[in-house]
Enzyme design. Structure first.
Site, PDB file in Angstrom:
ATOM      1  N   HIS A  24       6.218   3.675   0.419  1.00  0.00           N
ATOM      2  CA  HIS A  24       4.609   3.170   0.345  1.00  0.00           C
ATOM      3  C   HIS A  24       3.997   4.374  -0.115  1.00  0.00           C
ATOM      4  O   HIS A  24       3.307   4.147  -1.026  1.00  0.00           O
ATOM      5  CB  HIS A  24       4.167   2.911   1.823  1.00  0.00           C
ATOM      6  CG  HIS A  24       2.730   2.972   1.850  1.00  0.00           C
ATOM      7  ND1 HIS A  24       1.757   2.041   1.598  1.00  0.00           N
ATOM      8  CD2 HIS A  24       1.883   4.008   2.461  1.00  0.00           C
ATOM      9  CE1 HIS A  24       0.651   2.252   1.735  1.00  0.00           C
ATOM     10  NE2 HIS A  24       0.552   3.683   2.139  1.00  0.00           N
TER      11      HIS A  24
ATOM     12  N   SER B 254       2.715  -1.547  -2.448  1.00  0.00           N
ATOM     13  CA  SER B 254       3.899  -1.349  -1.852  1.00  0.00           C
ATOM     14  C   SER B 254       4.516  -2.485  -1.085  1.00  0.00           C
ATOM     15  O   SER B 254       5.317  -2.415  -0.375  1.00  0.00           O
ATOM     16  CB  SER B 254       4.032  -0.203  -0.874  1.00  0.00           C
ATOM     17  OG  SER B 254       2.924  -0.440  -0.056  1.00  0.00           O
TER      18      SER B 254
ATOM     19  N   GLU C 245      -6.036   2.216  -0.249  1.00  0.00           N
ATOM     20  CA  GLU C 245      -5.375   1.402   0.202  1.00  0.00           C
ATOM     21  C   GLU C 245      -5.237  -0.215  -0.249  1.00  0.00           C
ATOM     22  O   GLU C 245      -3.870  -0.740  -0.733  1.00  0.00           O
ATOM     23  CB  GLU C 245      -5.121   1.267   1.997  1.00  0.00           C
ATOM     24  CG  GLU C 245      -4.904   2.594   2.556  1.00  0.00           C
ATOM     25  CD  GLU C 245      -3.341   3.030   2.206  1.00  0.00           C
ATOM     26  OE1 GLU C 245      -2.954   4.221   2.583  1.00  0.00           O
ATOM     27  OE2 GLU C 245      -2.434   2.250   1.678  1.00  0.00           O
TER      28      GLU C 245
ATOM     29  N   HIS D 144       0.824   5.539  -3.668  1.00  0.00           N
ATOM     30  CA  HIS D 144      -0.224   6.527  -3.719  1.00  0.00           C
ATOM     31  C   HIS D 144       0.031   7.269  -4.912  1.00  0.00           C
ATOM     32  O   HIS D 144      -0.745   7.772  -5.636  1.00  0.00           O
ATOM     33  CB  HIS D 144      -0.369   7.047  -2.328  1.00  0.00           C
ATOM     34  CG  HIS D 144      -0.837   6.622  -1.319  1.00  0.00           C
ATOM     35  ND1 HIS D 144      -2.162   6.227  -1.308  1.00  0.00           N
ATOM     36  CD2 HIS D 144      -0.431   6.156  -0.323  1.00  0.00           C
ATOM     37  CE1 HIS D 144      -2.332   5.565   0.089  1.00  0.00           C
ATOM     38  NE2 HIS D 144      -1.406   5.526   0.548  1.00  0.00           N
TER      39      HIS D 144
HETATM   40  N1  HBI Z   1      -1.300  10.586   7.526  1.00  0.00           N
HETATM   41  N2  HBI Z   1       0.618  11.003   6.238  1.00  0.00           N
HETATM   42  C1  HBI Z   1      -0.445  10.442   6.433  1.00  0.00           C
HETATM   43  N3  HBI Z   1      -0.933   9.211   5.271  1.00  0.00           N
HETATM   44  C2  HBI Z   1      -2.005   8.708   5.701  1.00  0.00           C
HETATM   45  O1  HBI Z   1      -2.293   7.980   4.711  1.00  0.00           O
HETATM   46  C3  HBI Z   1      -2.788   8.940   6.563  1.00  0.00           C
HETATM   47  C4  HBI Z   1      -2.586  10.019   7.526  1.00  0.00           C
HETATM   48  N4  HBI Z   1      -3.492  10.369   8.464  1.00  0.00           N
HETATM   49  C5  HBI Z   1      -4.869   9.354   8.716  1.00  0.00           C
HETATM   50  C6  HBI Z   1      -5.126   8.476   7.649  1.00  0.00           C
HETATM   51  N5  HBI Z   1      -4.202   8.371   6.735  1.00  0.00           N
HETATM   52  C7  HBI Z   1      -6.254   7.631   7.800  1.00  0.00           C
HETATM   53  O2  HBI Z   1      -6.883   7.792   8.902  1.00  0.00           O
HETATM   54  C8  HBI Z   1      -7.104   8.190   6.682  1.00  0.00           C
HETATM   55  O3  HBI Z   1      -8.125   7.062   6.530  1.00  0.00           O
HETATM   56  C9  HBI Z   1      -7.995   9.382   6.986  1.00  0.00           C
HETATM   57 FE    FE Z   2      -1.171   4.612   2.543  1.00  0.00          FE
END
Ligand code: HBI
Ligand code: FE
Length: 294
Positions: free
Chosen positions: A137, A202, A183, A142
């Protein structure tokens, strides 16, 4: 033992990654030699299946990014090799993480042009659905787009916006911007709607659904509308926001001081994803209807 982060988890599910070896910024090494033949084969299965779909459904910038990073079906990408190519493209790099990390560290990484990528890959039984972001994913969804300078600059601006959102108790509002763009965002092109959101790219089932199904609504990108709109985390989306360019997305996140917006939106009711407003720029009105009030 570093406590698992306060990042959103599904129904309180214990995060599966190994956080014990993580550094203070939640980074961990990607020990590429430890991936098993089964894990490389799961990557190959996911990559091959999604490449077939996204050739026609994805924004051209996504395909160009995967090409530039030399992504291939045979093996899981080596982050060290990816970083040499990514740094040259936009000055970004990826680091390994055990999985979801707290918002504070997540924002700080993005602001420093670092994207956290889970070092584990899903089980074969989870090919179509899993509750946490895995390597496929994060990388396939990303990282490819981080090769696009305008989108990369938006991602950095998103990270820079984190501390102020936290100060205003508005992280959930900012998280909606991430959800409905990074997303689950769609891009309008001369060849029709294309996918750029990682959660769609994904997802085997949602890729075609997001641009072809009559069920979901699709409306024009509107920052305030996005920040007021709830979202579902356990099913295909009922609502997609459509941008006309990554510049539009960048300017929404960069030229805007979000503080007055947070204050204005704080007391307004949340909008359900099935609900359309008269002020919406409707691109396709879906068949979905607001779920019966509980
Ligand atoms: N941590 N590893 C990872 N990947 C993410 O996409 C991610 C996260 N922590 C918080 C988060 N996304 C979401 O709450 C964001 O909107 C900040
Ligand atoms: Fe993501």
């Amino acid at each position: 033992m570093i406590q698992p982060p306060s990042a959103p988890t599904r129904n309180g599910l214990q995060l599966r990654g190994n956080y014990t070896a993580a550094a203070a910024d939640y980074s961990v090494e990607q020990v590429w030699e430890n991936y098993s033949a089964e894990e490389h084969d799961i990557w190959r299965t996911l990559f091959t299946r999604q490449m077939t779909q996204i050739r026609t459904c994805a924004a051209p910038e996504v395909l160009a990014g995967l090409e530039l990073l030399g992504a291939k079906p045979e093996t899981i990408p080596r982050f060290s090799e990816v970083n040499q190519l990514l740094a040259r493209a936009t000055g970004w790099r990826i680091i390994g993480v055990p999985g979801l990390i707290p918002e504070v560290q997540f924002f700080a990484h993005l602001a420093a042009r670092v994207f956290p990528v889970s070092v584990w890959i899903r089980e074969r039984s989870e090919l179509d659905y899993l509750s946490e972001p895995d390597l496929f994913h994060d990388f396939f969804g990303h990282v490819a787009l981080l090769t696009n300078p305008v989108f990369a600059r938006f991602m950095q601006a998103y990270g820079e916006a984190g501390p102020k959102a936290k100060a205003h108790g508005a992280v959930p509002l900012l998280a909606r911007l991430y959800w409905y763009s990074v997303e689950f965002g769609l891009l309008r092109t001369s060849e029709g709607l294309k996918v750029y959101g990682a959660g769609i790219l994904s997802s085997n089932g949602e890729t075609a659904y997001s641009i072809q199904s009559p069920v979901p609504h699709r409306i024009g990108f509107d920052l305030e509308r996005i920040m007021r709109t709830d979202y579902r985390i356990d099913d295909f989306q009922r609502l997609y926001f459509v941008i006309d360019s990554f510049e539009q997305l960048f300017h929404s996140g960069y030229d805007t001081d979000f503080a007055p917006l947070y204050e204005k939106l704080r007391d307004l009711p949340t909008i359900a994803p099935e609900q359309l407003l008269a002020s919406d720029q409707v691109i396709t009105r879906g068949t979905v209807r607001p779920s019966e009030p509980v």
